[in-house]
Design an enzyme around this catalytic site. Structure first.
Site, mmCIF file in Angstrom:
data_model
loop_
_atom_site.group_PDB
_atom_site.id
_atom_site.type_symbol
_atom_site.label_atom_id
_atom_site.label_comp_id
_atom_site.label_asym_id
_atom_site.label_seq_id
_atom_site.Cartn_x
_atom_site.Cartn_y
_atom_site.Cartn_z
ATOM 1 N N ALA A 127 0.842 -1.200 0.000
ATOM 2 C CA ALA A 127 0.000 0.000 0.000
ATOM 3 C C ALA A 127 0.874 1.246 0.000
ATOM 4 O O ALA A 127 2.019 1.226 0.451
ATOM 5 C CB ALA A 127 -0.920 0.002 1.211
ATOM 6 N N GLY A 141 0.531 -5.655 0.562
ATOM 7 C CA GLY A 141 -0.636 -5.895 -0.281
ATOM 8 C C GLY A 141 -0.293 -6.526 -1.610
ATOM 9 O O GLY A 141 -1.109 -7.249 -2.190
ATOM 10 N N GLU A 150 -0.058 -10.117 -0.875
ATOM 11 C CA GLU A 150 -1.404 -10.612 -0.585
ATOM 12 C C GLU A 150 -2.204 -10.809 -1.869
ATOM 13 O O GLU A 150 -2.992 -11.755 -1.980
ATOM 14 C CB GLU A 150 -2.108 -9.647 0.370
ATOM 15 C CG GLU A 150 -1.548 -9.723 1.783
ATOM 16 C CD GLU A 150 -2.101 -8.676 2.725
ATOM 17 O OE1 GLU A 150 -2.354 -9.012 3.889
ATOM 18 O OE2 GLU A 150 -2.272 -7.511 2.296
ATOM 19 N N GLU A 196 4.840 -5.635 7.370
ATOM 20 C CA GLU A 196 4.067 -4.636 8.116
ATOM 21 C C GLU A 196 4.539 -4.459 9.556
ATOM 22 O O GLU A 196 4.419 -3.359 10.116
ATOM 23 C CB GLU A 196 2.578 -5.014 8.104
ATOM 24 C CG GLU A 196 1.882 -4.817 6.766
ATOM 25 C CD GLU A 196 2.020 -6.002 5.832
ATOM 26 O OE1 GLU A 196 1.334 -6.023 4.792
ATOM 27 O OE2 GLU A 196 2.828 -6.921 6.117
#
Length: 258
Positions: free
Chosen positions: A67, A112, A115, A135
């Site tokens: 992100a 992300g 993911e 993260e």
């Protein structure tokens, strides 16, 4: 279809979805997420005679670095929560798509980005590509189902190690764990991906769809309550003093590096 942060093209019954923010390592902001979802919904609804399979990849040296922390740093708690919920739509658009979705990881795939790849039906990697869920290094946790999908792929012990340390792993390590299907050299990577995908485009699409549904049925649906818990915990850590401290520190560092 023309997008601002994506390149979308259909060729030989393959839809190519390419992240296109190379100067930002394809970091995903809200508009880019909207465009990814729109492109996947287009793949899902397009006549099978025109699209048999889709490939998601990145422009430049990254697949997706996660992100956009610059946007994270300026979001209200409500905007942050809305962004996370939109992410769940994105991963569902891959997993529930009527076509097989293949991640072609051409470089860094973090947060992300990883993911997204974990949601795909198959993963192809460029040699020495780096993947991970870092993260924890921002005093956060994954928020796009990473705790669930990675654990389903490699088991809880190894998933705990990767997520708790934030360690980046190589494509070769993930191939050894069965997460990555094939690894190709940097030179000619896109061509090799095209050759692999061509093995699918001449197969009956209804058979491909049935196989995708059946193999996902074997795994079962990702537990919605676990995703809710992940989002709840992430929201708490995001709004905490420690979380905001790290996010703002990263943001200021990025401004100074301009």
């Amino acid at each position: 279809m023309v997008f601002k942060f994506l390149k979308y093209e259909v060729s030989n019954r393959v839809a190519w979805i390419k992240f296109n923010r190379p100067d930002q390592l394809n970091a995903m902001n809200r508009q880019m997420m909207d465009e990814i979802i729109e492109s996947l919904e287009l793949v899902h609804s397009t006549n099978d005679g025109k699209i048999a399979v889709a490939v998601i990849t990145g422009e430049g040296k990254a697949f997706m670095a996660g992100a956009d922390i610059k946007e994270y740093a300026q979001q209200t708690e409500e905007e942050f929560e809305a962004f996370q919920l939109m992410g769940r739509r994105l991963y569902a658009a891959i997993e529930k798509n009527s076509k097989p979705i293949i991640a072609a990881i051409n470089g860094y795939a973090f947060g992300g980005g990883f993911e997204i790849a974990l949601s795909c039906d198959m993963i192809l990697c460029r040699q020495y590509a780096k993947l991970g869920l870092p993260e924890i290094n921002l005093n956060l946790i994954p928020g796009g189902g990473g705790t669930q999908r990675l654990t389903r792929k490699i088991g809880s012990n190894l998933a705990n190690e990767m997520i708790m340390t934030g360690r980046a792993v190589t494509a070769e390590e993930m191939w050894a764990k069965g997460v990555v299907n094939h690894i190709y050299e940097k030179e000619g990577f896109n061509e090799r991906v095209g050759e692999f995908v061509a093995q699918l485009t001449d197969k009956p699409v209804d058979r491909l769809r049935a196989i995708k549904q059946l193999t996902r049925k074997c795994l079962g649906e990702v537990d919605v309550s676990a995703l809710d818990m992940e989002n709840e915990q992430l929201g708490k850590f995001y709004s905490s003093e420690e979380g905001q401290g790290k996010i703002q520190e990263f943001y200021q560092k990025s401004l100074n590096n301009k």
